[in-house]
Design an enzyme around this catalytic site. Sequence first.
Site, short mmCIF file in Angstrom:
data_model
loop_
_atom_site.label_atom_id
_atom_site.label_comp_id
_atom_site.label_asym_id
_atom_site.label_seq_id
_atom_site.Cartn_x
_atom_site.Cartn_y
_atom_site.Cartn_z
N HIS A 163 0.85 -1.21 0.00
CA HIS A 163 0.00 0.00 0.00
C HIS A 163 0.89 1.27 0.00
O HIS A 163 0.90 2.03 0.98
CB HIS A 163 -0.86 -0.10 1.27
CG HIS A 163 -1.96 0.90 1.42
ND1 HIS A 163 -1.77 2.27 1.44
CD2 HIS A 163 -3.29 0.72 1.62
CE1 HIS A 163 -2.93 2.87 1.64
NE2 HIS A 163 -3.86 1.97 1.74
N GLU A 267 -0.95 1.71 -5.25
CA GLU A 267 -0.80 0.47 -4.50
C GLU A 267 -0.81 -0.76 -5.41
O GLU A 267 -1.57 -0.80 -6.39
CB GLU A 267 -1.93 0.37 -3.47
CG GLU A 267 -2.01 1.59 -2.55
CD GLU A 267 -3.31 1.67 -1.80
OE1 GLU A 267 -3.87 0.60 -1.44
OE2 GLU A 267 -3.81 2.80 -1.60
#
Length: 293
Positions: A163, A267
């Site tokens: 992420h 991400e």
Amino acid sequence: MKSDLPAGVTLDEGRGGLPRLTVATDLCTAELYLHGAHLCHWQPRRHPHPVLWMSQASLFETGAPIRGGVPVCFPWFGPNAAGPAAPAHGVVRIAEWALDRVETERDGTTAIVLSLASDAGTRAAAPQDFSLAYAVRLGEALSMALTVTNPAGAPLTFEEALHTYFTVSDVRQVSVEGLAGATFVDKTDGGKRKTQDDPVITISSETDRLYLNTATTVTLTDPGFGRRITVSKTGSLSSVVWNPWIAKSRAMPDFGDDEWPAMICIETVNALDNAVTLRPGASHTMTAAISLS
Ligand code: TA6
């Protein structure tokens, strides 16, 4: 482990007293916390700005996620529908990982390998058994490889994400390319599925899009910093583009109210339709490779 570290790498107590690997080599500087195997800082020596963004309001304490850098999300992405009290983005970003080895490669890249296996702590929120290995290579480029192994006698289905939070000069000035034509789930519009018609994504409001069935390389162009960041990947069929903008920033206690212009998340993910199922004993690796030009 302290004694096995190569030159330019130290292990000490970082913020909140959490164990932290610090890298300072000819190629780059970096910081990686064993808490969540969380890479918090990476900056190639020849670049004047950090590549990864960190919130000044981030917590550094056991049981809490670190806000910024590269959270490792597993075995689910986002909230856990099965357990509303379960931690968002899974249990491994708030677990204490083992540092298995640190080596310096021939070109000066620092290679770090960490691991985490399910235990009573993880099972409290995530019943699945798993074994994770996470390889982070830090030099003039960054690569991260998350390998999931299913140690159980039954299939393991999971979601996962690297992420990554990137530092930008001003999110209102950047552009993101590489996702043209992809279907995305628009989390700012009730999760509606839409198509990315415009080949160039710009940010002018809260943006939270989970792109599905895409293996493409994504580029982030930042005119203010005069740089382009490329995120290429393997073993991943989802990508996320996220900026919380004003209201959501204010709603997050570990995110400064005025920090949103300085960051964007791109991400590397497997989620929803792209969740992965491993048969017993099988492994799956997802990689993200980040370079600057
Ligand atoms: O990846 C985007 C996202 O799912 C957003 O919806 C937002 O929740 C963000 O992740 C941060 O999640 P966190 O649990 O770290 O607050």
